[in-house]
Write an enzyme that holds these catalytic residues in place. Structure first.
Site, PDB file in Angstrom:
ATOM      1  N   HIS A 256       0.678  -1.081   0.051  1.00 31.20           N
ATOM      2  CA  HIS A 256      -0.063  -0.007   0.042  1.00 31.20           C
ATOM      3  C   HIS A 256       0.840   1.320   0.042  1.00 31.20           C
ATOM      4  O   HIS A 256       0.146   2.357   0.319  1.00 31.20           O
ATOM      5  CB  HIS A 256      -0.840   0.112   1.378  1.00 31.20           C
ATOM      6  CG  HIS A 256      -2.044  -0.732   1.186  1.00 31.20           C
ATOM      7  ND1 HIS A 256      -2.984  -0.516   0.513  1.00 31.20           N
ATOM      8  CD2 HIS A 256      -2.118  -2.041   1.626  1.00 31.20           C
ATOM      9  CE1 HIS A 256      -4.193  -1.581   0.514  1.00 31.20           C
ATOM     10  NE2 HIS A 256      -3.718  -2.380   1.184  1.00 31.20           N
TER      11      HIS A 256
ATOM     12  N   LYS B  52      -6.467  14.825   4.853  1.00 38.12           N
ATOM     13  CA  LYS B  52      -5.724  13.604   4.959  1.00 38.12           C
ATOM     14  C   LYS B  52      -4.766  13.491   6.019  1.00 38.12           C
ATOM     15  O   LYS B  52      -4.578  14.512   6.849  1.00 38.12           O
ATOM     16  CB  LYS B  52      -4.902  13.534   3.753  1.00 38.12           C
ATOM     17  CG  LYS B  52      -4.028  14.561   3.296  1.00 38.12           C
ATOM     18  CD  LYS B  52      -3.682  14.540   1.791  1.00 38.12           C
ATOM     19  CE  LYS B  52      -4.589  14.938   0.951  1.00 38.12           C
ATOM     20  NZ  LYS B  52      -4.962  13.754  -0.124  1.00 38.12           N
ATOM     21  N   ARG B  53      -4.046  12.550   6.191  1.00 38.35           N
ATOM     22  CA  ARG B  53      -2.864  12.424   7.436  1.00 38.35           C
ATOM     23  C   ARG B  53      -2.135  13.586   7.192  1.00 38.35           C
ATOM     24  O   ARG B  53      -1.865  13.861   6.040  1.00 38.35           O
ATOM     25  CB  ARG B  53      -2.213  11.219   7.459  1.00 38.35           C
ATOM     26  CG  ARG B  53      -3.082   9.942   8.067  1.00 38.35           C
ATOM     27  CD  ARG B  53      -1.954   8.641   8.093  1.00 38.35           C
ATOM     28  NE  ARG B  53      -1.436   8.346   6.861  1.00 38.35           N
ATOM     29  CZ  ARG B  53      -0.206   8.385   6.571  1.00 38.35           C
ATOM     30  NH1 ARG B  53       0.731   8.472   7.532  1.00 38.35           N
ATOM     31  NH2 ARG B  53       0.216   8.251   5.552  1.00 38.35           N
TER      32      ARG B  53
ATOM     33  N   LYS C 159       2.588  14.460   1.741  1.00 41.13           N
ATOM     34  CA  LYS C 159       1.444  14.875   1.235  1.00 41.13           C
ATOM     35  C   LYS C 159       1.356  16.299   0.992  1.00 41.13           C
ATOM     36  O   LYS C 159       0.395  17.006   0.399  1.00 41.13           O
ATOM     37  CB  LYS C 159       0.353  14.545   2.160  1.00 41.13           C
ATOM     38  CG  LYS C 159       0.046  12.856   2.301  1.00 41.13           C
ATOM     39  CD  LYS C 159      -0.962  12.564   3.107  1.00 41.13           C
ATOM     40  CE  LYS C 159      -1.135  10.942   3.393  1.00 41.13           C
ATOM     41  NZ  LYS C 159      -1.841  10.411   2.352  1.00 41.13           N
TER      42      LYS C 159
ATOM     43  N   THR D 277      -7.378   7.778  -1.517  1.00 40.33           N
ATOM     44  CA  THR D 277      -8.870   7.308  -1.788  1.00 40.33           C
ATOM     45  C   THR D 277      -9.587   8.732  -1.476  1.00 40.33           C
ATOM     46  O   THR D 277     -10.909   8.738  -1.894  1.00 40.33           O
ATOM     47  CB  THR D 277      -9.440   6.450  -0.898  1.00 40.33           C
ATOM     48  OG1 THR D 277      -8.696   6.666   0.581  1.00 40.33           O
ATOM     49  CG2 THR D 277      -8.752   5.095  -1.287  1.00 40.33           C
TER      50      THR D 277
ATOM     51  N   LYS E 139     -13.290  10.219  -3.226  1.00 39.61           N
ATOM     52  CA  LYS E 139     -14.395  10.631  -2.358  1.00 39.61           C
ATOM     53  C   LYS E 139     -15.043  11.949  -2.897  1.00 39.61           C
ATOM     54  O   LYS E 139     -16.082  12.439  -3.094  1.00 39.61           O
ATOM     55  CB  LYS E 139     -14.130  10.646  -0.946  1.00 39.61           C
ATOM     56  CG  LYS E 139     -14.110   8.936  -0.495  1.00 39.61           C
ATOM     57  CD  LYS E 139     -13.418   9.144   0.841  1.00 39.61           C
ATOM     58  CE  LYS E 139     -12.623   7.713   1.262  1.00 39.61           C
ATOM     59  NZ  LYS E 139     -11.951   7.565   2.309  1.00 39.61           N
TER      60      LYS E 139
END
Length: 695
Positions: free
Chosen positions: A247, A435-436, A441, A542, A546
């Site tokens: 992942h 998000k985290r 990121k 993901t 969404k």
């Protein structure tokens, strides 16, 4: 409350998968740990994240059933004694500590089909609750030692493993739920079948990232030590029953355990892994004679460490990535040697999300419109969303989409004011990054853009449209730079929202304690979806799916599943910026990216970074944190924030201008919704089944 049993997208993905397994009528269990405290609750105090325990079980959970009849023992530590009887060796673990694993089952109900699967989460209880002998001798600690061992295993969702005790607990947690799940699965199989050699005909263990890859060693141990099979028989079963999903490309998630720790905690599993490794190294040498470099790169035990991903790939019959780009990077970069040696194992399964939660449940008004326009078939077959394209020039439908989005924004504004006392206007562009919090990121890129925008407004350059920049993110408790980024965002919120010159055009909101419940409110209200990870670093993402499903337009790099979103919606319905994954990978290979060059040569970048430690910010923020973050960006910037700054700014401005034409924007939203069907987790699970499980 949220059952915060997982950490970010990977934990949430597992839930979407369970939903799809039930809805598609596939028999499956999800196995994990019943943490007493889930992902911590985030409180925001004085410009900082503060972690407090997430006591999600403080009120009884009516959806779980304790199944004591399936309890089993899990052993740690001790040593292995070898006994030779009737010509073969028997391995007996002695001097160990053990706990009882007790399963709690939660029903996972399929959509409209009367099918229920099980999420089985394991709790640990002491084998002996209280040692009266020890207590009588006056040793209270020894009397409750068993109790304490059990308690620590399932107390809290994995802690930071940046120190030794943390690492040891994490390995214990992983072995605990893997061993319990395997013991139960084998017993269940043997109820109806008498030949254990045929186990792979009935059971597949899908290892979700490296966390459960002890499955390989534990299955071997059970088959040999408990069911008396020879090595070759056990290996044949294991290599036909285990499959591995990777992942992440981040090396920190490809777990490696120090030999000393591993062999002390799991002595028998370590022996087995040594033997798997010995045989695997011979295989590598036979395939690549004289190439010692290959063994160094591929061995399972090397350099004082046990490498869990290598174990999973060596023993698994299938290895998959979770987005087209991610799988290609695994094959040609991260796991290149394994792919060259066993290409037949590798395949891609692009992630998906369950539309039941991420549309029907969280966006009822949009669901209603879709029902009316295209019927309800899309709820079971998401590909039917394509029918929406017939309405892309229908003004009435586009107006309805605009109305629905506005109402969702109003609902979010009301929620933010009630829960956080933050006032924002629904008549601004909602630009959302949730998000985290992790440097890859790149929330810091978004923050630098906000500073740049603030400085422009202060200099009299009024933006085309007012923007509300919304963040939601938790930083791991020991991830210092991530917490510094949160601190910076909170400082910007304080400065910008209280500046009468700037706040009419720009607002910053950090949503406290971001979780699934908050996501369900934020996603339907989003206009611009921020997916700005450094290309090649996000396996799939993901959240991007969404947002797309709820009619937001993506602003993103060509990374993870953004690549596939781009392919589906076309150039006109997404805003893509930044270096490509190939360029990024080349920069890493050549080590030629120097953040300081960008800082010194680009006035806008320099001004934004200097602002981090300006008087204005230091008035509301902490010097130590801000200086550390600034230094990190200028001197290290491992995820190349500055490389993409200009490109990001240009694309974001383009998106903000495009928003002014509401009709065209609504058309972009409609195309995104219509093309989101591919990202249903039903499609993902069908592919897992077609190519890997054959249920």
């Amino acid at each position: 409350p949220d059952a915060a049993l997982g950490n970010g997208g990977l934990g949430r993905l597992a839930v979407c998968f369970l939903d799809s397994l039930s809805t598609l009528n596939y028999p499956a269990y999800g196995c994990g740990i019943r943490y007493k405290y889930g992902m911590f609750q985030q409180k925001i105090e004085n410009g900082y994240q503060k972690e407090i325990p997430e006591d999600w079980l403080r009120h009884a959970n009516p959806l779980e059933i304790k199944r004591e009849e399936y309890a089993c023992e899990v052993k740690f530590g001790g040593y292995v004694r070898v006994e030779n009887r009737d010509g073969r060796n028997y391995f007996i673990q002695e001097g160990y500590q053990s706990v009882n694993a007790i399963p709690y089952d939660m029903p996972i109900v399929g959509y409209g089909n009367n099918v229920v699967n099980t999420l089985r989460i394991w709790d640990a209880e002491p084998v002996v609750h209280f040692n009266l002998d020890e207590f009588d001798k006056g040793s209270y600690m020894a009397a409750v030692e068993q109790e304490n061992l059990a308690k620590t295993i399932t107390e809290v969702l994995y802690p930071n493993d940046n120190h030794y005790a943390g690492k040891e607990l994490r390995l214990k947690q992983q072995y605990f739920f893997v061993s319990a799940s395997l013991q139960t699965a084998i017993k269940k199989y043997l109820k109806n079948h008498d030949d254990i050699r045929k186990l792979p005909e009935k059971v597949v263990f899908q290892m979700n990232d490296t966390h459960p890859t002890l499955t390989v060693a534990e299955l071997m141990r059970l088959l040999m030590d408990e069911y008396n099979l020879e090595w070759d028989e056990a290996w044949n079963i294991t290599t036909h029953a285990c499959a591995y999903t990777n992942h992440t490309i981040m090396s920190e998630a490809l777990e490696k355990w120090p030999i000393e720790l591993f062999s002390r905690l799991l002595p028998r599993c370590y022996q087995i892994i040594e033997e798997i490794n010995r045989r695997f190294c011979i295989e590598i040498e036979n395939k690549y004679p004289g190439n010692h470099d290959k063994v160094a790169k591929m061995a399972i035990i090397y350099d004082g460490q046990v490498k869990m991903a290598h174990l999973a790939i060596c023993a698994g019959f299938s290895v998959n990535g979770v987005a087209k780009l991610h799988t290609e990077i695994l094959k040609h970069q991260e796991l290149k040697d394994f792919y060259e040696m066993m290409p037949e194992k590798f395949n891609n399964k692009t992630n998906g999300i369950t539309f039941r939660r991420w549309l029907l449940h969280c966006n009822p008004t949009l669901t209603e419109l879709l029902d009316e326009l295209i019927g309800e078939g899309y709820k079971k077959d998401a590909a039917e969303l394509e029918k929406l394209l017939a309405f892309k020039d229908d003004d009435k439908v586009l107006d309805r989409l605009v109305e629905i989005k506005h109402a969702n924004k109003e609902a979010l504004c009301k929620y933010l004011e009630e829960t956080q006392g933050v006032k924002v206007s629904p008549d601004t562009i909602f630009d959302i990054q949730i998000k985290r919090l992790h440097e890859y990121k790149r929330q810091q890129l978004n923050a630098l853009y906000i500073i740049d925008k603030y400085l422009e407004i202060k200099a009299g350059k009024i933006p085309a449209a007012p923007v509300t920049a919304i963040f939601g993110a938790k930083a791991a408790p020991a991830y210092v730079i991530a917490k510094d980024i949160i601190h910076l965002i909170l400082c910007l919120q304080e400065i910008i929202n209280n500046d009468p010159e700037v706040s009419p055009y720009l607002k910053v909101v950090m949503v406290e304690n971001y979780n699934v419940t908050k996501a369900e409110k934020l996603i339907p209200a989003c206009d611009i979806s921020e997916q700005i990870s450094l290309a090649s670093k996000e396996a799939s993402g993901t959240g991007n799916m969404k947002f797309m499903l709820n009619g937001a337009v993506t602003l993103g790099t060509e990374d993870g599943a953004n690549v596939e979103i781009h392919e589906l919606v076309g150039n006109d319905n997404i805003f893509v910026f930044g270096a490509s994954s190939d360029e990024v990978i080349e920069h890493y290979a050549k080590a030629d990216y120097v953040a300081r060059d960008f800082y010194e040569k680009n006035p806008a970048i320099k001004a934004a970074i200097d602002f981090i430690t300006s008087e204005e910010v230091l008035k509301v923020g902490e010097k130590e944190n801000l200086e550390r973050l600034q230094h990190e960006i200028i001197s290290k910037d491992w995820f190349m924030t500055l490389l993409d700054f200009d490109s990001y700014k240009e694309k974001k401005e383009e998106a903000l201008r495009a928003y002014a034409d509401q009709k065209t924007w609504a058309k972009k939203a409609l195309v995104n919704i219509a093309k989101a069907g591919y990202f249903s987790s039903d499609r993902t699970i069908e592919e897992y089944n077609r190519d890997i499980w054959h249920l």
